[in-house]
Design an enzyme around this catalytic site. Structure first.
Site, short mmCIF file in Angstrom:
data_model
loop_
_atom_site.label_atom_id
_atom_site.label_comp_id
_atom_site.label_asym_id
_atom_site.label_seq_id
_atom_site.Cartn_x
_atom_site.Cartn_y
_atom_site.Cartn_z
NE ARG A 96 119.94 60.42 -13.59
CZ ARG A 96 120.59 59.41 -13.01
NH1 ARG A 96 121.10 59.56 -11.78
NH2 ARG A 96 120.72 58.26 -13.61
N GLY A 105 109.66 57.20 -23.42
CA GLY A 105 108.60 58.18 -23.67
C GLY A 105 108.68 59.31 -22.67
NE ARG A 352 117.66 50.18 -15.53
CZ ARG A 352 117.40 51.08 -16.47
NH1 ARG A 352 116.33 51.83 -16.37
NH2 ARG A 352 118.19 51.26 -17.50
CG HIS A 468 90.78 25.30 -36.79
ND1 HIS A 468 91.73 24.64 -37.56
CD2 HIS A 468 90.10 24.33 -36.11
CE1 HIS A 468 91.59 23.34 -37.36
NE2 HIS A 468 90.62 23.12 -36.48
NE ARG A 574 89.33 20.00 -27.25
CZ ARG A 574 90.46 20.55 -26.83
NH1 ARG A 574 91.61 19.92 -26.98
NH2 ARG A 574 90.44 21.73 -26.24
CB SER A 777 86.40 19.15 -16.20
OG SER A 777 87.45 19.82 -16.85
N GLY A 779 84.83 23.95 -18.18
CA GLY A 779 85.19 24.17 -19.59
C GLY A 779 85.05 25.65 -19.87
CB CYS A 844 89.74 20.95 -19.32
SG CYS A 844 88.00 21.00 -19.76
CE1 TYR A 864 91.73 18.52 -14.30
CE2 TYR A 864 90.86 17.50 -12.30
CZ TYR A 864 90.74 17.80 -13.66
OH TYR A 864 89.66 17.37 -14.36
#
Ligand code: ADP
Ligand code: MG
Ligand code: MG
Length: 895
Positions: A96, A105, A352, A468, A574, A777, A779, A844, A864
């Site tokens: 095995r 595989g 397992r 988008h 925003r 923050s 970006g 952010c 944060y």
């Protein structure tokens, strides 16, 4: 001398479950089960190090290996009381494969190895069951022939099928000894015919052939592809397990089966599994015969009339249940088990930690903590944050039928049904009438936002996972399937075609943003369940984490959703989306196209009450919690009219010639807008825009504060700063507006002015910038774009290639590039704090919702993370895991 071989069996083992790297998962767990006294057929594991050695030495073995294998074989022979290759009393083994993690595989298992024309007779005499012996032999030739020698599987299958046809029987079990003898002859002939050489009769040759086949299978294309897709390193290698056979095919008192200690799809505390009487190994999963249920309860639920194991073999079943309990207690996790019963004696062949659905993972973790099997912190560690995504959105009822039209990219999770609308306006109008709508576009742009908001789901024909449509839909928590390339959308005729079928405007479709499926008609969905186990796990996570989790939200609806998911404030509001809303866009266009400051101020006057109202609603929903508002960021041309009609509309309001407007619009066109006149550069060129926004913020905050009695602390954030002077310039003006408003209203409030750190120069000069900022923050969307010099909107062309070639291990827009972009974040944080120790630090970008990036943020010491509403619970859990891991590492370091 190196040790390559590790024995197990008879209540002892040289390996342990901790030795997965060396023994592979299967070998380590066989050793472990053996040591804790479970009935495991004896055997040995050849270590994964041998795999690498074999490879480095032109597929040969060290001399020492032969001796070690012989010694281990002798141990097995003594234990079983049979001898490998002996014609009177042969020992049979299985060979095995077994890597660290289970890996499709890899070479399939070979059973009954050691049989040949002589030993088969010995086995028949010893067992007193000739049919069993010949059944084992034909199975062996078939497996070895296929797996080790490469004789096509179907050649054996055909011989078997033909024989059954000749005999007029349906099942293998209906063939008698004589048939099976004939079959063995046919199989041997098949091997000779195909390979031009006989089937190997020497058991030693068989053994070494199988061992080498396992090591070779590590390097097959199938295995390589799987490793690449799953990030498994090439150098791990596989181990080989050689184990004494136990026989589930010895008649009615024998059987083979697989089981889970809990239900892997629901997590229910119910034994779950299947077994087959008089069968071997893979018969259960091969679907040759229909397997039987383990328990009476499952049989009844499955409406089967075949006896369950609980009924057919009550005593053995009782032992099996005992072993389930032992294993769960020992491993402290749900186990996936393989077993065989030989003549009413139970043998364990594998255990397992079982794979499970997100739902089951959650239930099992919470249940096990409640049962006292694991601690609450461990329960928090047991659930994959990314998998929570499945639980936060509606899912398709698995029982419902689906008429799949096509499959696109699973761009934003969740499922939704609705009537097709092909424009944003149409989607909005229909939604106002109370209709459920799916917005279908070739691709979306910022002007479609209102339609995307109104729709239940979004489907696009073009665009990738970071298009988008995908990014906005994820942010809004709308299901989205993007890049459904087979789709032809014709907005003019109001229809779409796919695979020869036409769907007209208004017809119902269903999309599943978790799988990418697009279906005709309505498919019922199941609602997300956020109470119960989910709430419990989140409560434990919140106790463990040290970073706060905020949300990115621009609308009252998103703010509400995020708060419901436990957001502790807004990290990024925003303001540009607000500019597109309803009629405001006309005023916005007036402002942009105005010739002078006076003209701009007039237009801004019209916008002020709208902005104030927007902020007031958001402050109200988030009252008691911080709200960071980013002043206008995108290049102005994004707001410009595009179509004739739109130019005419604005021209009429402004009482100017449309031609004149078009010229002005042309002037605003930029060659590279993402690096153009945007962010704080707008605020510097047109201070009146930021002044209007600041005024709206202060007025709204004072208003809501007064009404609700809660203190509102607005945080005003300046985008795209690269030098402290930009920030100083704008901060001075914002402070001035604050003073004016406070005087007008005769009250004051506390507010913060901070900046995004989203340009490399800002990170590098963070010590200077911190002098003028109350918070940073990070970006990381723009920071990633500008650090790599890669435009996120255009990365689709080569990013998949980069990942495929391993040039980048992950898309840096999805998971933060820790060594490059991350280093800038670290530098920004350190330098910022060196100037101002108490400066508040957050992130952010899209990364704020990615578990690996969240771990990174914890390490950097951010206060944060901020992410889209639907990712808030994911971030809470990931932040908790990061904190717990850091704690464990610290304690480990001390010990
Ligand atoms: P996989 O990794 O594909 O599960 P395994 O090595 O676990 O492959 O083998 C598959 C099945 O073969 C096992 O579930 C078991 O039923 C059977 N098997 C393997 N070794 C033995 C053995 N020594 N005796 C009896 N059956 C075995
Ligand atoms: Mg197995
Ligand atoms: Mg930015």
């Amino acid at each position: 001398m190196s040790k390559w071989v590790y024995s197990f069996g008879d209540g002892a083992a040289e390996g342990t479950r901790q030795m997965k790297e060396l023994l592979g998962g299967k070998g380590a767990n066989l050793a472990e089960m053996s040591s804790i006294g479970l009935p495991v057929p004896p055997g040995f594991t050849i270590s994964t190090e041998m795999c690498a050695w074999y490879d480095r030495h032109q597929q040969s073995y060290p001399d020492a290996l032969t001796g070690q294998i012989e010694a281990a074989m002798q141990k097995m022979e003594q234990s079983v009381g049979a001898i490998f290759g002996d014609s009177q009393n042969p020992l049979l083994v299985s060979v095995r494969s077994g890597a660290r993690v289970s890996m499709p595989g890899m070479m399939d298992t070979v059973l009954n190895l050691g049989l040949n024309d002589l030993t088969v007779e010995g086995l028949a005499r010893r067992s007193g069951d000739a049919r069993f012996a010949w059944d084992s032999y034909r199975r062996f030739i078939q497996m070895y022939g296929d797996v080790v020698m490469g004789v096509a599987h179907h050649l054996f299958e055909e011989a078997l099928e033909n024989l059954k046809l000749d005999k007029g029987v349906d099942l293998d079990t209906e063939l008698d000894e004589k048939d099976l003898r004939d079959l063995v002859e046919m199989y041997k002939e098949e091997v000779e015919r195909t390979l031009g050489k006989p089937f190997p009769q020497d058991p030693q040759k068989q053994l070494w052939g199988a061992i080498s086949a396992v090591f070779k299978s590590w390097k097959t294309d199938r295995a390589r592809v799987y490793r690449r897709l799953n990030g498994i390193p090439e150098d791990w290698g596989t181990a080989v397990n050689v184990q004494a056979m136990v026989f589930g095919n010895m008649g009615e008192s024998s059987a083979t089966g697989v089981a889970f200690t809990r239900d892997p799809s629901t997590g229910e505390r119910a034994y779950y599994g299947e077994f087959l009487i008089n069968a071997q190994g893979e018969d259960v999963v091969a679907g040759i015969r229909t397997p039987q249920h383990l328990t009476i309860k499952a049989r009844e639920a499955g409406k089967s009339n075949k006896p369950s194991m609980e009924e057919a073999m009550p005593k053995v079943f009782g032992q099996l249940v005992g072993i389930f309990e032992t294993l769960e207690g020992h491993y402290r996790d749900m186990q996936d088990i393989e077993f065989t019963v030989q003549d009413n004696k139970l043998w364990m062949l594998q255990t397992r930690s079982g794979k499970r659905t997100a739902k089951a993972a959650l239930k099992i973790a919470v249940d096990m903590a409640s049962e006292g099997l694991i601690s609450e912190d461990e329960a928090v560690m047991r659930v994959d944050p990314a998998a929570l995504d499945q639980l936060l959105h509606p899912t398709l009822d698995p029982a419902a039928s689906r008429d799949v039209l096509t499959i696109g990219l699973p761009a934003s999770p969740g499922a939704a049904s609705g009537h097709v609308a092909f424009t944003a306006d149409e989607a909005e109008a229909r939604a106002k009438e109370g209709e459920a709508v799916i917005l279908v576009r070739v691709e979306t742009s910022p002007e479609d936002i209102h339609g995307m908001h109104a729709a239940r789901g979004i489907l696009t024909a073009r665009g990738g996972m970071t298009s988008h449509a995908a990014v906005v839909a994820r942010g809004m928590g709308r299901p989205c399937v993007s890049g459904a390339g087979a789709l032809r959308v014709d907005v003019k005729t109001g229809e779409m075609t796919v695979g020869g079928r036409t769907i007209r405007r208004g017809e119902m479709i269903t999309i599943d943003g978790s799988t990418g499926e697009v279906m005709a008609g309505h498919v019922p969905t199941l609602k997300a369940e956020l109470s119960g186990d989910f709430a419990q796990l989140m409560a434990w996570a919140d106790r463990a984490r040290t970073m706060a989790v905020r949300t990115n939200a621009d609308t009252p609806h998103d703010t509400e959703t995020a708060r419901g998911f436990g957001a502790e404030g807004i990290g990024l509001c925003r303001t540009e989306h607000m500019f597109f809303d309803g009629d405001r866009i006309i005023a916005v266009r007036q402002m942009i196209l105005a010739e002078d400051e006076a003209g701009r101020r007039r237009a801004l006057e019209t916008l002020l009450p709208h902005q104030r109202q927007d902020f007031a609603e958001i402050f109200h929903i988030m009252r008691g919690l911080p709200v960071t508002i980013r002043l206008l960021d995108p290049p102005l041309h994004e707001f410009l009219p595009r179509e004739e009609k739109e130019f005419a509309e604005v021209a009429a309001v402004m009482q100017v010639n449309p031609e004149h407007l078009r010229r002005r619009a042309l002037e605003l066109t930029e060659a590279n807008p993402m690096l153009g006149h945007r962010g704080c550069r707008l605020g510097i060129a047109y201070p009146e825009i930021y002044e209007m926004q600041a005024r709206a913020i202060f007025e709204a905050a004072l208003h809501v504060g007064e009404q609700s009695g809660e203190t509102i602390i607005p945080e005003i954030m300046i985008p795209l700063v690269s030098t402290v002077a930009e920030l100083a310039f704008l901060k001075e003006r914002i402070d001035a507006v604050a003073e004016i408003v406070f005087e007008e209203k005769e009250t004051r409030l506390t507010y913060l002015v901070g900046t995004m750190i989203e340009l490399p120069r800002a990170a590098i000069t963070a010590n200077e910038i911190a002098g003028k900022a109350d918070f940073f923050s990070f970006g990381t969307n723009d920071l990633t774009q500008t650090t790599f010099g890669i435009s996120r909107d255009d990365a689709g062309g080569f990013m998949p290639l980069y990942i495929d070639y391993g040039i980048l291990s992950r898309d840096p827009f999805v998971s933060i590039d820790q060594t490059g972009v991350g280093e800038l974040v670290r530098m920004g944080a350190e330098r910022g704090r060196s100037t101002k120790a108490e400066i508040k630090l957050g992130i952010c970008g899209e990364h704020g919702g990615d578990p690996a990036s969240i771990h990174f943020c914890h390490g950097v010491g951010l206060d944060y993370v901020s992410c889209s509403p639907y990712r808030v619970p994911i971030a809470r859990l990931a932040a908790a895991q990061a904190a717990l891991e850091a704690k464990a590492a610290l304690e480990g370091g001390k010990a």
